[in-house]
Design a protein around this motif. Structure first.
Motif, PDB file in Angstrom:
ATOM      1  N   VAL A  68       0.871  -1.167   0.000  1.00 36.42           N
ATOM      2  CA  VAL A  68       0.000   0.000   0.000  1.00 36.42           C
ATOM      3  C   VAL A  68       0.911   1.222   0.000  1.00 36.42           C
ATOM      4  CG1 VAL A  68      -1.725   1.261   1.352  1.00 36.42           C
ATOM      5  CG2 VAL A  68      -1.812  -1.222   1.257  1.00 36.42           C
ATOM      6  N   MET A  69       0.616   2.196  -0.867  1.00 38.04           N
ATOM      7  CA  MET A  69       1.437   3.404  -0.983  1.00 38.04           C
ATOM      8  C   MET A  69       0.733   4.585  -0.330  1.00 38.04           C
ATOM      9  SD  MET A  69       4.221   4.897  -2.000  1.00 38.04           S
ATOM     10  CE  MET A  69       4.985   3.774  -3.123  1.00 38.04           C
ATOM     11  N   ASP A  70       1.459   5.307   0.500  1.00 34.02           N
ATOM     12  CA  ASP A  70       0.943   6.520   1.132  1.00 34.02           C
ATOM     13  C   ASP A  70       1.237   7.688   0.195  1.00 34.02           C
ATOM     14  OD1 ASP A  70       0.660   8.904   2.665  1.00 34.02           O
ATOM     15  OD2 ASP A  70       0.959   7.762   4.501  1.00 34.02           O
ATOM     16  N   THR A  71       0.194   8.354  -0.288  1.00 33.94           N
ATOM     17  CA  THR A  71       0.353   9.426  -1.269  1.00 33.94           C
ATOM     18  C   THR A  71       0.916  10.709  -0.666  1.00 33.94           C
ATOM     19  OG1 THR A  71      -1.918  10.170  -0.957  1.00 33.94           O
ATOM     20  CG2 THR A  71      -1.522   8.535  -2.699  1.00 33.94           C
ATOM     21  N   VAL A  72       0.916  10.835   0.661  1.00 35.60           N
ATOM     22  CA  VAL A  72       1.443  12.038   1.303  1.00 35.60           C
ATOM     23  C   VAL A  72       2.893  11.830   1.743  1.00 35.60           C
ATOM     24  CG1 VAL A  72       1.187  13.621   3.252  1.00 35.60           C
ATOM     25  CG2 VAL A  72      -0.821  12.853   1.994  1.00 35.60           C
ATOM     26  N   THR A  73       3.157  10.762   2.485  1.00 38.48           N
ATOM     27  CA  THR A  73       4.513  10.522   2.991  1.00 38.48           C
ATOM     28  C   THR A  73       5.392   9.794   1.979  1.00 38.48           C
ATOM     29  OG1 THR A  73       3.968   8.366   3.957  1.00 38.48           O
ATOM     30  CG2 THR A  73       3.646  10.343   5.359  1.00 38.48           C
ATOM     31  N   CYS A  74       4.765   9.192   0.963  1.00 39.85           N
ATOM     32  CA  CYS A  74       5.454   8.380  -0.053  1.00 39.85           C
ATOM     33  C   CYS A  74       6.069   7.117   0.534  1.00 39.85           C
ATOM     34  CB  CYS A  74       6.493   9.187  -0.813  1.00 39.85           C
ATOM     35  SG  CYS A  74       5.758  10.530  -1.768  1.00 39.85           S
ATOM     36  N   LEU A  75       5.605   6.712   1.720  1.00 38.22           N
ATOM     37  CA  LEU A  75       6.049   5.449   2.297  1.00 38.22           C
ATOM     38  C   LEU A  75       5.255   4.310   1.677  1.00 38.22           C
ATOM     39  CD1 LEU A  75       6.259   6.403   6.083  1.00 38.22           C
ATOM     40  CD2 LEU A  75       8.176   5.964   4.539  1.00 38.22           C
ATOM     41  N   GLN A  76       5.916   3.209   1.433  1.00 38.37           N
ATOM     42  CA  GLN A  76       5.265   2.005   0.936  1.00 38.37           C
ATOM     43  C   GLN A  76       5.157   1.038   2.111  1.00 38.37           C
ATOM     44  OE1 GLN A  76       7.257   0.228  -2.391  1.00 38.37           O
ATOM     45  NE2 GLN A  76       5.566  -1.123  -2.863  1.00 38.37           N
TER      46      GLN A  76
END
Length: 184
Positions: A68-76
């Protein structure tokens, strides 16, 4: 440092009512940094703020490859809670086992996974949700229990920070205890 000389080592109220009880509110303990909720009738400290704060809430997108990709932090993030036995059931483990399991994980052709720090773990919390208090992209695979972070407690290095994904409470626990893991 700016607030250090004027901040009491105690808890401070937020203006956010908890989801599970309209008579409780979130607070942060400036002695140890723990976020929890308590009854509105208790005494505590307050610090005024002015202006408008518009938080940028993370939006998690299911990539379709177990991540799952976080669109704000760019953490996967690993979509499912870690299952080291391969039996389809999440496995609680000690902090040291969690570090090793995440660092040896290969998922979606990536091998640079790790245990998230406490601030990264807090980024997936939705404080307006309950059981679990996570983004819907993670909700079906989240255990209603504590998850390990990589952050060791400053007061006692035999403990590390955990975050309860049921209500969004965090705290420190002995590293020998067994909790759940989600790699980042």
């Amino acid at each position: 440092p700016i607030f250090a000389s004027t901040t009491d080592s105690s808890f401070f109220w937020s203006s956010s009512t908890t989801v599970w009880n309209s008579q409780s509110v979130f607070r942060i303990d400036f002695n140890d940094g723990i976020i929890s909720g308590d009854s509105k009738v208790w005494s505590g400290h307050a610090r005024a703020v002015r202006g408008e704060y518009t938080p940028t809430e993370s939006i998690l997108i299911d990539v379709g490859d177990g991540t799952v990709m976080d669109t704000v932090t760019c953490l996967q993030w690993q979509k499912t809670t870690m299952d080291t036995n391969g039996d389809g059931s999440p496995d609680p483990m000690s902090w040291h086992q969690a570090i090793e399991a995440t660092e040896t994980l290969t998922l979606s052709e990536w091998s640079d996974w790790r245990l998230p720090n406490i601030n990264e773990l807090r980024s997936i919390i939705k404080y307006n949700q309950l059981n679990p208090a996570t983004d819907p992209a993670l909700a079906t695979t989240t255990q209603l229990d504590n998850y390990w972070s990589s952050t060791t407690a400053l007061q006692d290095t035999s403990k590390a920070w955990t975050l309860g994904l049921d209500k969004g409470y965090d705290g420190v626990n002995l590293k020998d205890l067994e909790y759940y893991v989600r790699a980042v």
